[in-house]
Design an enzyme around this catalytic site. Structure first.
Site, PDB file in Angstrom:
ATOM      1  N   ARG A 168      54.413  65.709  33.517  1.00  0.00           N
ATOM      2  CA  ARG A 168      54.773  65.142  32.222  1.00  0.00           C
ATOM      3  C   ARG A 168      56.251  65.399  31.959  1.00  0.00           C
ATOM      4  O   ARG A 168      56.767  66.483  32.259  1.00  0.00           O
ATOM      5  CB  ARG A 168      53.931  65.748  31.095  1.00  0.00           C
ATOM      6  CG  ARG A 168      52.456  65.343  31.142  1.00  0.00           C
ATOM      7  CD  ARG A 168      52.299  63.882  30.738  1.00  0.00           C
ATOM      8  NE  ARG A 168      50.916  63.425  30.804  1.00  0.00           N
ATOM      9  CZ  ARG A 168      50.389  62.766  31.827  1.00  0.00           C
ATOM     10  NH1 ARG A 168      51.130  62.529  32.906  1.00  0.00           N
ATOM     11  NH2 ARG A 168      49.145  62.348  31.791  1.00  0.00           N
ATOM     12  N   HIS A 209      57.377  56.514  37.339  1.00  0.00           N
ATOM     13  CA  HIS A 209      56.009  56.905  36.951  1.00  0.00           C
ATOM     14  C   HIS A 209      54.976  56.255  37.881  1.00  0.00           C
ATOM     15  O   HIS A 209      54.034  55.591  37.447  1.00  0.00           O
ATOM     16  CB  HIS A 209      55.718  56.520  35.492  1.00  0.00           C
ATOM     17  CG  HIS A 209      54.618  57.360  34.886  1.00  0.00           C
ATOM     18  ND1 HIS A 209      54.610  57.720  33.564  1.00  0.00           N
ATOM     19  CD2 HIS A 209      53.481  57.894  35.430  1.00  0.00           C
ATOM     20  CE1 HIS A 209      53.514  58.443  33.313  1.00  0.00           C
ATOM     21  NE2 HIS A 209      52.830  58.554  34.435  1.00  0.00           N
TER      22      HIS A 209
END
Length: 314
Positions: free
Chosen positions: A229, A277
């Site tokens: 994250r 991502h």
């Protein structure tokens, strides 16, 4: 099972094209082929929501018949604290997602371990011989976060003969891997990690876990790999550590703002690799089977799988 359920797919429109056929196939395989699967429904008729936190559904209050919300993503930080959500929330735990993460992590750990960038980017006529990396057994790798993804990555790295230490906030045990926990364990893990992999959830207790103080604990020139994250890292502290040479390189797949803004200094920094991502995309086929298994369990009166602990936030 008596009345077949109504299932609302609540995600961005492009996701429907990816998930409709796999979900219908999984429902048919589970004996739920006649269930209603739609992208729009009267809220009071909906039994389950297949959910992406960036969908238009943000107020769950009208869904008076709702039995569970089934997240499409592993991350739940954008929905877990929604005060209107009062039914079980299941996160995505999918073999395909786990396999993809293991492949991405081991690939980038090996890349840094072997020093591959010097040859990949050094196609300039210079013969760069004489730099030999240690064997994997002599390379110390740390994994922060020992949930499903972190544990799988730690096991895979151990299988490649790396000297792996894993850290979690509470005690965990993984065959072949040294595990630590708590503040002292974190300091010990950081101090030995020549390559560090971050696979923690985004919670108030993990935000900025890599900051100026903790980065200084790491071996000089250590490498960081973050597919976890974005908020786990203090961006300014990382940039300062990269500029000083305290951190040798950072491979980052997740960011505080996504897409990463074009003007962000990570893009131009010579010691940062940005990936968009992609460390582990949810695969519609395998994810659909996970979702439908929970729907089947709900209809059969069985406990749901992969439920989120609201107090812990994951």
């Amino acid at each position: 099972m008596t009345n077949l359920p109504v299932i609302l797919f609540a995600a961005k429109p492009q996701r429907w094209g990816q998930y409709e056929a796999p979900l219908r196939a999984a429902l048919a395989d589970a004996g739920l082929g006649d269930a209603t699967l739609v992208t729009e429904a009267a809220p009071e008729t909906v039994d389950y929501i297949v959910y992406a936190p960036n969908s238009d559904v943000q107020d769950f209050t009208p869904y008076t018949r709702l039995k569970a919300v089934l997240n499409l993503w592993a991350g739940v930080e954008d929905v877990v604290h929604n005060k209107t959500l009062r039914v079980p929330l299941a996160r995505m735990v999918d073999d395909g997602l786990t396999e993809g993460m293991v492949e991405w992590v081991t690939g980038h750990v090996l890349r840094h371990h072997l020093g591959m960038d010097a040859h990949i980017h050094g196609q300039d006529g210079v013969w760069r011989a004489g730099i030999v990396p240690p064997l994997a057994r002599d390379r110390r790798v740390g994994v922060l976060g020992l949930g499903a993804l972190g544990s799988a990555c730690a096991k895979a790295l151990h299988g490649l003969n790396f000297d792996v230490t894993g850290w979690s906030r509470s005690p965990k045990s993984i065959d072949g891997t040294t595990t630590t926990h708590g503040e002292d364990g974190l300091a010990d893990t950081l101090a030995r990690s020549e390559i560090l992999v971050l696979l923690l959830p985004d919670t108030p207790g993990t935000q900025n876990i890599l900051n100026a103080r903790t980065l200084a604990l790491m071996p000089k020139g250590a490498m960081i790999v973050n597919p976890g994250r974005g908020p786990l890292i203090d961006d300014d502290a990382l940039l300062a550590a990269l500029d000083s040479g305290q951190i040798g390189h950072a491979t980052l797949d997740v960011f505080r703002t996504e897409p990463l803004p074009p003007a962000h200094p990570f893009w131009a920094h010579p010691s940062v690799t940005v990936t968009p991502h992609i460390a582990s995309e949810t695969r519609p086929g395998s994810a659909s089977r996970v979702i439908v298994e929970n729907i089947r369990r709900g209809e059969d009166g069985l406990p749901f799988l992969h439920l989120v602990d609201r107090d812990l936030g994951y």
